[in-house]
Design a protein around this motif. Sequence first.
Motif, short mmCIF file in Angstrom:
data_model
loop_
_atom_site.label_atom_id
_atom_site.label_comp_id
_atom_site.label_asym_id
_atom_site.label_seq_id
_atom_site.Cartn_x
_atom_site.Cartn_y
_atom_site.Cartn_z
N ALA A 312 38.79 -16.69 3.46
CA ALA A 312 37.51 -16.05 3.14
C ALA A 312 37.19 -14.96 4.15
N ALA A 313 37.49 -15.23 5.43
CA ALA A 313 37.28 -14.21 6.46
C ALA A 313 38.20 -13.02 6.22
N GLY A 314 39.48 -13.29 5.95
CA GLY A 314 40.44 -12.22 5.70
C GLY A 314 40.04 -11.37 4.52
N HIS A 315 39.56 -12.01 3.47
CA HIS A 315 39.12 -11.26 2.28
C HIS A 315 37.92 -10.38 2.60
N ALA A 316 36.99 -10.91 3.39
CA ALA A 316 35.81 -10.12 3.78
C ALA A 316 36.22 -8.93 4.65
N VAL A 317 37.17 -9.15 5.56
CA VAL A 317 37.63 -8.06 6.43
C VAL A 317 38.33 -6.99 5.60
N LEU A 318 39.26 -7.40 4.75
CA LEU A 318 40.01 -6.43 3.95
C LEU A 318 39.08 -5.68 3.00
N THR A 319 38.12 -6.37 2.43
CA THR A 319 37.13 -5.72 1.57
C THR A 319 36.35 -4.66 2.35
N ALA A 320 35.97 -5.00 3.58
CA ALA A 320 35.24 -4.04 4.41
C ALA A 320 36.11 -2.81 4.71
N LEU A 321 37.37 -3.03 5.03
CA LEU A 321 38.27 -1.90 5.32
C LEU A 321 38.37 -0.96 4.12
N VAL A 322 38.45 -1.55 2.93
CA VAL A 322 38.63 -0.74 1.72
C VAL A 322 37.32 -0.11 1.26
N GLU A 323 36.28 -0.91 1.13
CA GLU A 323 35.03 -0.42 0.53
C GLU A 323 34.25 0.49 1.48
N ARG A 324 34.39 0.31 2.78
CA ARG A 324 33.71 1.19 3.74
C ARG A 324 34.57 2.39 4.12
N ASP A 325 35.75 2.48 3.53
CA ASP A 325 36.69 3.57 3.80
C ASP A 325 36.94 3.71 5.30
N LEU A 326 37.15 2.58 5.95
CA LEU A 326 37.33 2.59 7.39
C LEU A 326 38.68 3.15 7.82
N VAL A 327 39.65 3.13 6.90
CA VAL A 327 40.96 3.70 7.24
C VAL A 327 40.83 5.21 7.45
N SER A 328 40.01 5.86 6.64
CA SER A 328 39.75 7.29 6.85
C SER A 328 39.04 7.51 8.18
N ARG A 329 38.17 6.58 8.52
CA ARG A 329 37.47 6.69 9.81
C ARG A 329 38.45 6.55 10.97
N VAL A 330 39.45 5.69 10.79
CA VAL A 330 40.47 5.55 11.83
C VAL A 330 41.17 6.89 12.06
N LYS A 331 41.47 7.61 11.00
CA LYS A 331 42.11 8.92 11.14
C LYS A 331 41.21 9.87 11.93
N ASP A 332 39.94 9.91 11.56
CA ASP A 332 39.00 10.83 12.22
C ASP A 332 38.80 10.47 13.69
N GLN A 333 38.47 9.21 13.94
CA GLN A 333 38.23 8.79 15.32
C GLN A 333 39.52 8.78 16.13
N GLY A 334 40.63 8.57 15.46
CA GLY A 334 41.92 8.62 16.14
C GLY A 334 42.24 10.01 16.65
N ARG A 335 41.91 11.02 15.84
CA ARG A 335 42.11 12.41 16.29
C ARG A 335 41.22 12.71 17.50
N LYS A 336 39.98 12.22 17.45
CA LYS A 336 39.07 12.46 18.57
C LYS A 336 39.55 11.75 19.84
N LEU A 337 40.03 10.52 19.67
CA LEU A 337 40.55 9.80 20.84
C LEU A 337 41.77 10.52 21.41
N GLU A 338 42.64 11.01 20.53
CA GLU A 338 43.80 11.77 20.98
C GLU A 338 43.38 12.99 21.78
#
Length: 439
Positions: A312-338
């Motif tokens: 149930a926790a894993g499903h909630a986490v994966l849902t958050a990653l997908v529905e909040r588009d957090l992977v795109s945020r990783v790209k953006d914040q990753g560029r800034k961190l770089e």
Amino acid sequence: MSHIFPRHTRQSPPVAVKGDGCYLIDASGIRYLDGSGGAAVSCLGHSDRTVTDAIKAQVDELAFAHTGFFTSAPAEALADLLIAHAPEGIDRVYLVSGGSEATEAAIKLARQYWVEKGEPQRSKLIARKQSYHGNTIGALSAGGNAWRRAQFGPLLLDVSHIDPCYEYRYRHDGESLEAYGLRAAQALEDEILRLGPDTVMAFMAEPVVGATAGALPPAPGYFKRIRDICDRYGVLLILDEVMCGMGRTGSLFACEQDGIAPDILCIAKGLGAGYQPIGAMLCSAEIYGAIEAGSGFFQHGHTYIGHPTAAAAGHAVLTALVERDLVSRVKDQGRKLEECLFERFGQHPNVGDLRGRGLFRGIELVEDRSTKAPFDPAKGLAGKIKKAAFEAGLICYPMSGTIDGRHGDHILLAPPFIIEDDQLTELTDKLAEAVDAVI
């Protein structure tokens, strides 16, 4: 007096009492910016109510049911969601409790697959030096870090290890990245031929090497050539995305960026985001079909596989990653961190390489930038930087043995995906303070 068996008997860590977004807070009220997500675990930070509410709701209904008797709705839902986003050909999910269990399951499945297929002579596993696949005996055998393996050598399985794809150390002067990638991959074919192609069952690798090499990405074309070699000789490709997967490098599955799909895939850490212990071994329909058409029984298992609350926790986490588009945020914040890291460390006399993808970044430290000479291991540089950063209020992941298990030092960064711009600055400032103080 504590009765906990700690990681190190000569250290007395503070007591963590609360999580607040990207911060952990100890019993004395000190706040620590979690610049490494623990060990690339806490992708959603430490106080995501959606996930904690999902866990509480599941516990109220069903905390545990043994998979020898039942499946559960959370496990089924998580498996469905994973397969909906998985690399091409991946069709089945085997839920476990962490990364070492996932890689152990992958190794055993690869072996049983060939037994079921009538090729029991295929028993050899090839992996890479300076890899890390976990701490159980099978996973540690696959891992190629000399320091971690040393005292357990007599217990380990006979696994072949080829050189990693390590451009900073191994690319020749004048050699293009692409040419180096092909040359590095050729080591796999050479080893398959040395062992005998009909004896090799699988090759295991991390798409982006984490703990033991500091966010080390492959050279362009490396993994496509690896996939071709595996296909030529019928060798299974196992990708360990325990640390680099689940969005950490800027795609949900790290191998997407290399344009390949494995036969078996391992995930953990970011799948549960630290809210529950969970991991998974995913496999292709073809591999599952071989078991289904043969004995029908995978000779493996643990008591807590498919745990409903963890699922149930894993499903909630994966849902958050997908529905909040957090992977795109990783790209953006990753560029800034770089950008922050290059601004602060790009010309630092003791920084040899800055590398990584997304919010998975590594800094390789050297004593001499021009010759790439590492610091003397006796100086214990990584441990001192970890301590200095922690005292400054930053959690990061320095490690020694970057080059060969003994020589070399690096710092691994893997902050939560929710990290804000000012926190990226805080991370970089505190890290620079710690590095300069120690060196």
